[in-house]
Scaffold this motif. Structure first.
Motif: not given
Ligand SMILES: Nc1ncnc2c1ncn2[C@@H]1O[C@H](COP(=O)(O)OP(=O)(O)OP(=O)(O)O)[C@@H](O)[C@H]1O
Ligand code: SF4
Ligand SMILES: [Mg+2]
Lengths: 327, 320
Positions: A109-110, A112-113, A117-118, A121-122, A158, A171, A174
């Motif tokens: 996972l990113n 800084v987001f 958000t993640q 976006d996916v 986060y 994940v 997602m």
């Protein structure tokens, strides 16, 4: 494009060979890999470290490292030849048609987001017309499904504020949000400790009911795969050595490598595949692959015939295939 | 105490310590200058009475610790004294020219970021391409050229030779367009080196970030390349660039002094430069003090922006 007949598998990998360019030369990492994933089924892929499981999965996603040397064969998803797709068409397949859960949740996972958000976006690729509010609501619900407590609050956090097991759940959520036809899970539990591993495996078993796509589940461990999967593919040093239904493979393994795998795991008792190393002998050199059975160097039954060409993966019983001259 | 408050108060305390240290050093500056500052200021032909009177007015006859305390008092209240030459309050003189220096510095940073970041992104997304190699050569030559040399060349080429842009000054007050036009050459000369620097830095950190597993995750979900680079990777890759920019503000302010002198713009640089020529040390002190405060302030902002860029650096309440 005409619709394939219903009996056709969702994913059909035929004669996939793949090599990487390295400083030492060309590494032939996958050689003539053939496997199929029927619709709605879970297919497990087992093999020790370095057998090419992740590379095969990355080839299906077409997310291969830049030092790729050559690919031949075909990967067909629902009638579409993935290897022939232009890059942007392939990008649009990802998420929507085929999604992947990676080995290490700590880096997947990113940092800084926000998780929110993640997760929003996916979904954009799969559901371009839905509003942000809708995508957010789905994300919260999916977090609840995969077992994140207080999801409406935690979604604002986060990644570093979650443990490894929780991140892997995120994940997985997602991937499920995209409702892909094929979900690839590449050793989703290897990086986690044993209790968390059991929880994630239970999560996959629970999800089976609600998810109607197919799953390609990669693991080190025959034990894990046999309890979760309908069918199992055993890989060794870049080739498929045996494939069968989970039950057949367990009760009647035909390839000497599968048998040794089973013996090792039963002997060790903890069901974790790292013990595969206790099979005597080393993994063959992928830079100079002999024209013989790839397992001959370590096989207790090896004899002259094994050195005369690579044994074909042939049907030894209905739905049961093995690549061994004795099988 | 709330962790965020504790972090903030700790950060403010270190900032205050830096300011105290800087002010003490500035005070020491007057002691290091040879001779009596009053006679230096008044020149060789001043009468001893005049020197004595000025020395008393400047407090030079008091003991050292009293003078230091007085100096701190002045700095704290913003009363930096009266300029002996013009008779005007020094603070007013500094504040009059401060906006010019701040504008020039911000314009230079803005320009450097606006050109350097896209250049670095382009190079990182097309590594080894012709454009990448051109960008590399340009960047390195920009970095290698001292900015006063760039300033003189720009001035010669664009103002004198081509006669496209006005040469000197900051423009008519009230005429924004004229002021902007006159900002071009000085800010370009200041920014050029930073364009190269930021482009190189962005390229390498972006290349590194693009190889991270979480970028692979984003690709695995079909997120478009553009969004991956400019949203998911850029925020991670910006962290080292922001760090360098924070440190660079000090050098930029130093560079602004040269640019102001060469382009005859009003500003802290010209103020301090003229004050040095006339040995007007109180004005030098005030000018340097303002630069120090600006520097400390931007570093504080940079530190706070790290926490904005990287949530892992924010004070934690606990991990679940
Ligand atoms: N980019 C690459 N360049 C060269 N060799 C590679 C590259 N990626 C993988 N390999 C090699 O290919 C072989 C298969 O790697 P792969 O990661 O697919 O194995 P795996 O079965 O997933 O192993 P693990 O269980 O450890 O994840 C290994 O020998 C590995 O060293
Ligand atoms: S072909 Fe020969 S060496 Fe290979 S697995 Fe079978 S018996 Fe062993
Ligand atoms: Mg792997």
């Amino acid at each position: 494009m005409t619709a394939p007949p219903l009996a056709a598998p969702l994913l059909d990998v035929q004669g996939l060979s793949l090599s990487f360019a390295t400083a030492r030369g060309v590494a032939r990492v996958l050689r003539d890999v053939t496997l199929a994933i029927p619709r709605g089924r879970i297919v497990g892929v087992v093999g020790e470290s370095g057998s090419g499981k992740s590379t095969m999965a990355s080839a299906v996603m077409r997310l291969l490292p830049p030092n790729l040397h050559a690919v031949t064969g075909s990967i067909t998803l629902d009638g579409t030849d993935l290897l022939a797709l232009p890059p942007d068409a392939m990008r649009r397949m990802r998420g929507r048609r085929v999604a992947m859960v990676f080995q290490d949740p700590m880096t997947a996972l990113n940092p800084v987001f926000r998780v929110e958000t993640q997760m929003v976006d996916v979904q954009r690729n799969a559901f371009p017309d839905r509003s942000r509010r809708e995508l957010h609501a789905r994300a919260v619900e999916m977090l609840r499904t995969v077992g994140i407590p207080a999801p409406e609050k935690r979604i604002r956090d986060y990644p570093h504020q979650f443990s490894g097991g929780m991140r892997q759940r995120i994940v997985i959520a997602m991937a499920l949000l995209c409702e892909p036809e094929l979900l690839i899970a590449d050793e989703p539990t290897t990086a986690l400790d044993v209790t968390i591993e059991a929880q994630i495996l239970r999560l996959f078993e629970d999800l089976r009911a609600g998810f109607d796509g197919s799953i390609l589940f990669i693991s080190h461990s025959l034990g894990v795969v046999s309890s979760l999967c309908d069918e199992v593919v055993v890989m060794y040093a870049g080739t498929v050595v045996e494939s069968a239904s989970a039950r057949d493979l367990f009760t009647n393994p035909r390839h000497p490598y599968t048998r040794l795998l089973l013996e090792c795991e039963i002997g060790e008792g903890d069901g974790r595949g790292e013990r595969l190393r206790s099979i005597p002998g080393g993994v063959p050199d992928l830079f100079d692959v002999p024209d013989a059975c790839i397992f001959a160097g370590r096989c207790p039954q090896a004899h002259d015939r094994c050195l005369q060409g690579v044994p074909a993966l042939r049907e030894v019983a209905p739905g049961h295939r093995a690549a061994c001259v004795l099988a | 105490m709330h962790p965020t408050l504790r972090y903030l108060s700790g950060r403010l305390l270190t900032t205050a310590l830096v300011v105290v240290g800087a002010v003490t050093l500035l005070f020491a500056l007057t002691l290091l200058v040879p001779g009596n500052p009053a006679s230096v200021l008044l020149g060789p032909r001043a009468t001893p009475e005049a020197v004595a009177a000025l020395a008393e007015r400047m407090g030079l006859d008091r003991p050292l610790h009293e003078r230091l305390l007085m100096f701190f008092g002045q700095v704290a209240t913003g009363n930096l004294g009266t300029d002996v030459i013009s008779g005007r309050p020094i603070l007013t003189m500094v504040m009059e020219v401060l906006p010019f220096t701040v504008t020039l510095t911000i314009a230079a940073i803005g320009l450097a970021v606006l050109v350097g970041v896209p250049l670095g992104c382009y190079a990182a997304t097309n590594p080894g391409s012709r454009g990448d190699r051109v960008a590399a050569v340009l960047s390195v030559s920009f970095i290698a050229m001292p900015n006063f040399v760039v300033a003189i060349f720009l001035l010669l080429i664009f103002s004198i030779w081509l006669d496209w842009l006005p040469v000197l000054g900051a423009g008519e007050p009230g005429d924004v367009l004229d002021q902007l036009v006159r900002l071009i050459l000085p800010s370009v000369s200041l920014a050029l080196g930073w364009v190269g620097y930021i482009a190189r830095l962005m390229r390498s950190s972006l290349l590194e970030v693009l190889g991270e597993p979480y970028i692979r995750t984003a690709r695995a979900f079909g997120i478009p390349d553009r969004k991956i680079v400019y949203k998911y990777a850029l925020k991670n890759a910006a962290i080292p660039t922001v760090a360098i920019l924070g440190l660079g503000v000090g050098r930029l302010l130093g560079g602004a002094i040269f640019a102001e002198i060469i382009f005859a713009r009003p500003g802290i640089g010209t103020l301090v430069y003229d004050a040095i020529l006339t040995r007007n040390y109180p004005v030098v002190q005030a000018g340097v003090l303002v630069v120090v405060l600006l520097f400390v302030l931007t570093n504080l902002l940079v530190d706070l922006s790290y926490a904005w860029l990287d949530p892992r650096l924010r004070p934690q309440k606990g991990v679940a």
